[in-house]
Design a protein around this motif. Structure first.
Motif, PDB file in Angstrom:
ATOM      1  N   ASN A 140       0.092 -15.006  -9.676  1.00  0.00           N
ATOM      2  CA  ASN A 140      -0.452 -16.007  -8.762  1.00  0.00           C
ATOM      3  C   ASN A 140      -1.412 -15.435  -7.718  1.00  0.00           C
ATOM      4  O   ASN A 140      -2.106 -16.190  -7.046  1.00  0.00           O
ATOM      5  N   HIS A 141      -1.443 -14.114  -7.575  1.00  0.00           N
ATOM      6  CA  HIS A 141      -2.301 -13.551  -6.514  1.00  0.00           C
ATOM      7  C   HIS A 141      -2.769 -12.155  -6.892  1.00  0.00           C
ATOM      8  O   HIS A 141      -2.009 -11.194  -6.845  1.00  0.00           O
ATOM      9  N   CYS A 142      -4.028 -12.065  -7.257  1.00  0.00           N
ATOM     10  CA  CYS A 142      -4.590 -10.773  -7.626  1.00  0.00           C
ATOM     11  C   CYS A 142      -6.046 -10.756  -7.173  1.00  0.00           C
ATOM     12  O   CYS A 142      -6.643 -11.803  -6.948  1.00  0.00           O
ATOM     13  N   HIS A 143      -6.595  -9.580  -6.990  1.00  0.00           N
ATOM     14  CA  HIS A 143      -7.998  -9.427  -6.578  1.00  0.00           C
ATOM     15  C   HIS A 143      -8.785  -8.830  -7.746  1.00  0.00           C
ATOM     16  O   HIS A 143      -8.179  -8.316  -8.693  1.00  0.00           O
ATOM     17  N   PRO A 144     -10.116  -8.887  -7.698  1.00  0.00           N
ATOM     18  CA  PRO A 144     -10.899  -8.376  -8.833  1.00  0.00           C
ATOM     19  C   PRO A 144     -10.634  -6.889  -9.106  1.00  0.00           C
ATOM     20  O   PRO A 144     -10.272  -6.130  -8.204  1.00  0.00           O
ATOM     21  N   LEU A 146      -2.588 -18.882   1.607  1.00  0.00           N
ATOM     22  CA  LEU A 146      -2.656 -18.171   2.883  1.00  0.00           C
ATOM     23  C   LEU A 146      -1.926 -16.849   2.775  1.00  0.00           C
ATOM     24  O   LEU A 146      -0.787 -16.829   2.300  1.00  0.00           O
ATOM     25  N   HIS A 147      -2.541 -15.761   3.228  1.00  0.00           N
ATOM     26  CA  HIS A 147      -1.765 -14.536   3.398  1.00  0.00           C
ATOM     27  C   HIS A 147      -0.737 -14.769   4.488  1.00  0.00           C
ATOM     28  O   HIS A 147      -1.074 -15.299   5.558  1.00  0.00           O
ATOM     29  N   THR A 148       0.499 -14.371   4.244  1.00  0.00           N
ATOM     30  CA  THR A 148       1.507 -14.397   5.304  1.00  0.00           C
ATOM     31  C   THR A 148       2.172 -13.025   5.323  1.00  0.00           C
ATOM     32  O   THR A 148       2.195 -12.319   4.322  1.00  0.00           O
ATOM     33  N   LEU A 162       1.275 -16.560   0.483  1.00  0.00           N
ATOM     34  CA  LEU A 162       1.053 -15.318  -0.264  1.00  0.00           C
ATOM     35  C   LEU A 162       1.806 -14.166   0.383  1.00  0.00           C
ATOM     36  O   LEU A 162       2.016 -14.148   1.601  1.00  0.00           O
ATOM     37  N   HIS A 163       2.154 -13.187  -0.455  1.00  0.00           N
ATOM     38  CA  HIS A 163       2.907 -11.990  -0.024  1.00  0.00           C
ATOM     39  C   HIS A 163       4.294 -12.379   0.484  1.00  0.00           C
ATOM     40  O   HIS A 163       4.975 -11.548   1.088  1.00  0.00           O
ATOM     41  N   ALA A 164       4.691 -13.661   0.264  1.00  0.00           N
ATOM     42  CA  ALA A 164       6.026 -14.142   0.641  1.00  0.00           C
ATOM     43  C   ALA A 164       6.394 -13.784   2.077  1.00  0.00           C
ATOM     44  O   ALA A 164       7.561 -13.595   2.403  1.00  0.00           O
TER      45      ALA A 164
HETATM   46 ZN   LIG Z   1      -3.760 -10.395  -1.005  1.00  0.00          ZN
END
Ligand SMILES: [Zn+2]
Length: 383
Positions: A11-15, A232-234, A270-272
């Protein structure tokens, strides 16, 4: 319980970064120093000192990386040894290497925190289905520069957002409320927003935060109609050196999410919220519009991941948990994220079954929900 055959949606990855095909051992370890990009590529603030470089190989997650790569490559369990084998394989093609890793972990689809055009090298390298997020910050900056009024900025911004979701296939929005203004930033009134626009246009950094919060509110509203979640990053954002990191506790979002106008806005934490994982779980417990993304926790807290998984299973609806990695640069991060998630989830579910807190038949169903079904439902995959 063996979860190896269950597919995973990351669900959350960067290039990915094609130039990272050949790495020396410490550079591969450094891929697991989360937030290195936020500290001037490691050159600033003593991060590149010899002592710190030696530390990089001593993160728990790097020990897990070495153990899992040694298993996969069937080679000695040693950082130098796995890097030699890894570089031998990437020399034959980074794409094929990434595919081998993604197949091993079962990653079939990825939500990439990027608005790069389809076919861009950083996206092309990611195996399986790739979904992109509309980036709030760059869009605000663009329309702030182009617009003479807040009304014009908002109209341009919302049109771009609608085009991205309805026409270009973006599956959601990425916001950096925590990093820019803090999750506890208030929603500005209409008058405050107009004043913030005028001052931000003149380069006022404090006013920019209020402007960002105003557009965040407009985004939450617009995304209801678009049926698109807002990410959202949390908690840990990587940017411990920068920004209001202490202002990233998921509980700080309560005043936003309890407002009647935002109760139908889907929000992905994001990042729980790590280290505030209990808070992230309880936000999903309390607010029906919240989803918890377990990225960063997997793989970064590998040596504690079973305990973390218990916290998520304990308090959040199981239908609101999703797996992610927070991977970037090299494909090992996403692969290790999914691998650690399967190990930790399997162990936590086995434990619950062992104590007779969970039916044996329920455990594989829950694993499938967390590993891929919840994400498939959120993004309408397969519809
Ligand atoms: Zn991230």
């Amino acid at each position: 319980m063996d979860l190896s055959q269950i597919p995973v949606v990351d669900n959350h990855c960067h290039p990915l970064i094609p130039s990272r095909a050949q790495l020396d051992p410490l550079s591969l370890a450094r891929e697991f120093y989360h937030g290195i990009g936020d500290i001037d590529n490691g050159s600033a603030k003593g991060v590149a000192s010899p002592e710190r470089l030696a530390d990089l190989a001593q993160f728990g997650v790097v020990h897990t990386l070495v153990r899992q790569l040694a298993r996969l490559f069937d080679c000695p369990c040693d950082l130098a040894a796995v890097v030699i084998e890894r570089n031998r394989r990437t020399a034959q093609g980074m794409g094929a290497y990434a595919q081998m890793l993604y197949q091993d972990a079962g990653i079939v689809a990825t939500v990439v925190d990027s608005d790069l055009p389809p076919g861009a090298p950083g996206l092309e390298l990611i195996p399986g289905r790739v979904m992109r997020l509309f980036q709030m910050g760059p869009a605000i900056d663009r329309f702030l520069a182009e617009s003479d009024s807040y009304e014009a900025l908002l109209a341009g911004y919302l049109a771009a957002l609608e085009q991205a979701v309805r026409v270009d296939g973006f599956v959601g929005v990425k916001s950096h409320l925590a990093e820019v203004a803090g999750l506890g930033a208030p929603l500005p009134t209409p008058q405050e927003t107009l004043a913030a626009f005028a001052a931000a246009k003149q380069g006022d950094a404090v006013a920019y935060k209020a402007l960002y919060a105003a557009v965040f509110g407009a985004t939450l509203t617009a995304c209801q109609e678009l049926d698109a979640p807002v990410h959202l990053h949390t908690g840990i954002t990587g940017g411990t050196w920068n920004g209001p990191i202490g202002n990233a506790d998921p509980f700080l979002l309560s005043p936003w999410l309890s407002r009647p106008e935002f109760r139908a806005s889907k929000v992905v934490l994001l990042h729980a919220g790590y280290p505030w994982i209990e808070q992230a779980s309880l936000m999903a417990h309390a607010f029906p519009q919240v989803w918890v993304d377990i990225s960063w926790v997997t793989p970064w807290t590998s040596l504690r991941a079973v305990e973390c998984m218990r916290a998520f299973l304990a308090a959040a609806p199981l239908s609101r948990l999703m797996i992610g990695s927070g991977g970037h640069g090299t494909p090992e991060v996403a692969w290790l994220g999914a691998t650690v998630a399967k190990i930790a989830l399997g162990a936590a579910l086995d434990e619950a079954v062992g104590y007779d807190l969970l039916a044996k038949e329920a455990a594989p169903r829950i694993a499938a929900m967390v590993l891929h079904e919840n994400a498939e439902r959120l993004y309408g995959l397969g519809e």
